[in-house]
Design a protein around this motif. Structure first.
Motif, PDB file in Angstrom:
ATOM      1  N   HIS A  77      -8.766 -24.508  -5.563  1.00  0.00           N
ATOM      2  CA  HIS A  77      -8.913 -24.403  -7.022  1.00  0.00           C
ATOM      3  C   HIS A  77      -7.533 -24.459  -7.682  1.00  0.00           C
ATOM      4  CE1 HIS A  77     -10.766 -23.398 -10.857  1.00  0.00           C
ATOM      5  NE2 HIS A  77      -9.774 -22.544 -11.056  1.00  0.00           N
ATOM      6  N   LEU A  78      -7.476 -25.159  -8.798  1.00  0.00           N
ATOM      7  CA  LEU A  78      -6.223 -25.313  -9.534  1.00  0.00           C
ATOM      8  C   LEU A  78      -6.556 -25.367 -11.016  1.00  0.00           C
ATOM      9  CD1 LEU A  78      -3.145 -25.923  -9.530  1.00  0.00           C
ATOM     10  CD2 LEU A  78      -3.723 -28.338  -9.210  1.00  0.00           C
ATOM     11  N   SER A  79      -5.843 -24.593 -11.821  1.00  0.00           N
ATOM     12  CA  SER A  79      -6.088 -24.598 -13.268  1.00  0.00           C
ATOM     13  C   SER A  79      -4.770 -24.730 -14.011  1.00  0.00           C
ATOM     14  CB  SER A  79      -6.819 -23.315 -13.700  1.00  0.00           C
ATOM     15  OG  SER A  79      -5.995 -22.174 -13.479  1.00  0.00           O
ATOM     16  N   PHE A  80      -4.850 -25.332 -15.212  1.00  0.00           N
ATOM     17  CA  PHE A  80      -3.670 -25.562 -16.034  1.00  0.00           C
ATOM     18  C   PHE A  80      -3.960 -25.192 -17.482  1.00  0.00           C
ATOM     19  CE2 PHE A  80      -3.200 -28.723 -12.637  1.00  0.00           C
ATOM     20  CZ  PHE A  80      -1.890 -28.512 -12.230  1.00  0.00           C
ATOM     21  N   ARG A  81      -2.910 -24.801 -18.182  1.00  0.00           N
ATOM     22  CA  ARG A  81      -2.966 -24.700 -19.642  1.00  0.00           C
ATOM     23  C   ARG A  81      -1.802 -25.502 -20.201  1.00  0.00           C
ATOM     24  NH1 ARG A  81      -0.814 -22.023 -23.847  1.00  0.00           N
ATOM     25  NH2 ARG A  81       0.555 -20.744 -22.523  1.00  0.00           N
ATOM     26  N   ASN A  82      -2.106 -26.355 -21.171  1.00  0.00           N
ATOM     27  CA  ASN A  82      -1.121 -27.263 -21.766  1.00  0.00           C
ATOM     28  C   ASN A  82      -0.491 -28.141 -20.678  1.00  0.00           C
ATOM     29  OD1 ASN A  82       0.306 -28.494 -23.809  1.00  0.00           O
ATOM     30  ND2 ASN A  82       1.932 -26.954 -23.846  1.00  0.00           N
ATOM     31  N   PHE A  83      -1.356 -28.936 -20.048  1.00  0.00           N
ATOM     32  CA  PHE A  83      -0.959 -29.823 -18.950  1.00  0.00           C
ATOM     33  C   PHE A  83      -0.485 -31.160 -19.516  1.00  0.00           C
ATOM     34  CE2 PHE A  83      -2.144 -33.426 -16.313  1.00  0.00           C
ATOM     35  CZ  PHE A  83      -1.714 -33.080 -15.038  1.00  0.00           C
TER      36      PHE A  83
END
Length: 446
Positions: A98-104
């Motif tokens: 699992h991988l998550s980003f904010r402002n990618f």
């Protein structure tokens, strides 16, 4: 007694603090080792930096701030990112669950991409072969991704792309993908400018990773044996003026090793005069076209043969055209693209029911010749009575009463003939009636 309680509580607090510090220290050590293993798995040509990293829940993930990832011409940045511990136990391939980003943000030679948020599951990171001339051992693959606030630029198309939200399953080499998106826009200001919008769209069965490779490297895209479905709602296209509107576009295709079968429909299609081949409409009193389109065909790539089961164009205030037949030297399974101009006509049948187009066309012809409509109609009726060729006689008889009968036109050239040559021959029949035999023309009104 109170003293003993105070000592006991103090001792528990101290032990708890030591345990917390030990656990926190262990988490930090695990995080540092995990990051180091991750960097090693990425390879020496990759730069991976961040402003801060801290462990997630139970040390099973790592949270980054100010993430910067560089590999070759590709750069990825994110204000915040969190990834589960990379897994390399089963193979040399690095996997992230699992991988998550904010402002990618992503930028490379293919273009750029910005996402407000993004969640990704089941990633396999690309690995390169030791021999630089050999193909990569593992390309990027993603099990599932969903994103919001998408905005990008596609260099190959010189176009901006945006979507309110999007999700995708099965992104990988030779792997059919599933894509859904809402409030999609594609715009280019290069001549001619085009601005395309869709309320929603769904694409199932297209290998999106292979398509991306085609856009970035120019490698040909090969359709694999599978089914492909496309659905688009509330589609619009504008240039400097309105060009196209469609309530719904549906397309289903089945690819086997030998054939490509396609069934497509466009509900409530609207076309304006600035669309290629539609500039004739204002001269007949139409401001734009409104109707439905259905296409059903089977294409054989090996021979270039195209079996046209039906091409139906139905307009309430123009007419209904139904086409079927056999064509050769086709370059695509779709009849709706300009690249098929050189395809060969083997046999073709057109059935037409008029809903007002023919009287408007006759009126425009009469006006161009400075004749009253009644005078042109009298000429048509005279041609119907005197024509020696049965095909001409049937055509002129129908032309005098177009709203009462179906006009059926069959073309069967003596040998396969380019479709543009057939069209030119039809245009020259008035001066060279012998062309009717060459193109195998027969006409019936019934």
């Amino acid at each position: 007694m109170k003293k003993n309680v105070l000592v006991t509580v103090s001792s528990i607090a101290i032990l708890g603090g030591i345990a917390w510090f030990g656990a926190h220290h262990a988490e930090r050590v695990m995080v540092d080792k995990g990051i180091e293993r991750f960097k090693q798995a990425l390879g020496p040509d990759v730069s991976f930096t961040y402003t801060r990293a801290k462990p997630g829940l139970l040390g099973r993930s790592v949270r980054f701030n100010g993430l910067v990832f560089r590999q070759g011409s590709e750069t990825i940045t994110a204000d915040e990112a969190e990834l589960t511990k990379p897994d390399t136990q089963d193979s040399d391939v690095t996997r992230i669950h699992h991988l998550s980003f904010r402002n990618f943000q992503l930028a490379d030679t293919a273009g750029s991409l910005h996402l407000k948020t993004m969640e990704m599951d089941d990633l396999a990171l690309p690995t390169k072969a030791e021999d630089p001339t050999a193909p990569d051992m593992q390309t990027l693959s993603i099990g599932h991704v969903q994103a919001t606030g998408l905005h990008g630029f596609v260099s190959a198309l010189q176009s901006d792309l945006s979507a309110e939200s999007a999700s995708m399953d099965n992104f990988g080499a030779d792997e059919p993908s599933h894509l859904q998106a809402r409030n999609v826009q594609l715009s280019t200001d290069a001549a001619p400018p085009r601005h395309i919008k869709a309320e929603s769209m769904s694409v199932d069965g297209v290998a999106l990773a292979d398509l991306y490779k085609t856009l970035t490297t120019g490698a040909p895209y090969t359709a694999h044996a599978n089914t492909r479905d496309i659905s688009i709602d509330q589609l619009s296209m504008d240039g400097t003026t309105a060009l196209l509107r469609a309530k719904r576009v549906l397309s289903h295709a089945t690819h086997t090793e030998t054939t490509e079968q396609e069934v497509s429909s466009i509900q409530r299609l609207e076309l304006w005069p600035d669309v290629p081949n539609m500039s004739w409409m204002p001269s007949l009193g139409y401001d734009h076209f409104v109707g439905d389109v259905v296409l059903n065909d089977t294409y054989t790539p090996k021979t270039g043969a195209l079996h046209l089961e039906t091409l139906s164009i139905d307009s309430a205030n123009m007419g209904r055209l139904h086409v079927h037949g056999e064509l050769g030297q086709a370059t695509s399974a779709s009849m709706l693209v300009d690249s098929n101009a050189d395809m060969q006509v083997i046999t073709l049948t057109l059935d037409y029911i008029d809903h007002g187009l023919v009287p408007k066309a006759l009126g425009a012809i009469a006006a161009a010749r400075d004749l009253p409509p009644q005078g042109l109609l009298a000429y048509v009726q005279a041609q119907s009575a005197t024509a020696q060729n049965p095909a001409f006689a049937s055509f002129f008889h129908w032309l005098a009463n177009p709203g009462k009968q179906t006009l059926s036109v069959t073309l069967k050239p003596e040998q396969p003939m380019p479709i543009m040559q057939v069209a030119a021959s039809l245009g020259g029949l008035a001066s060279m009636p012998e062309l009717a035999q060459k193109i195998g023309l027969s006409v019936q009104a019934h």
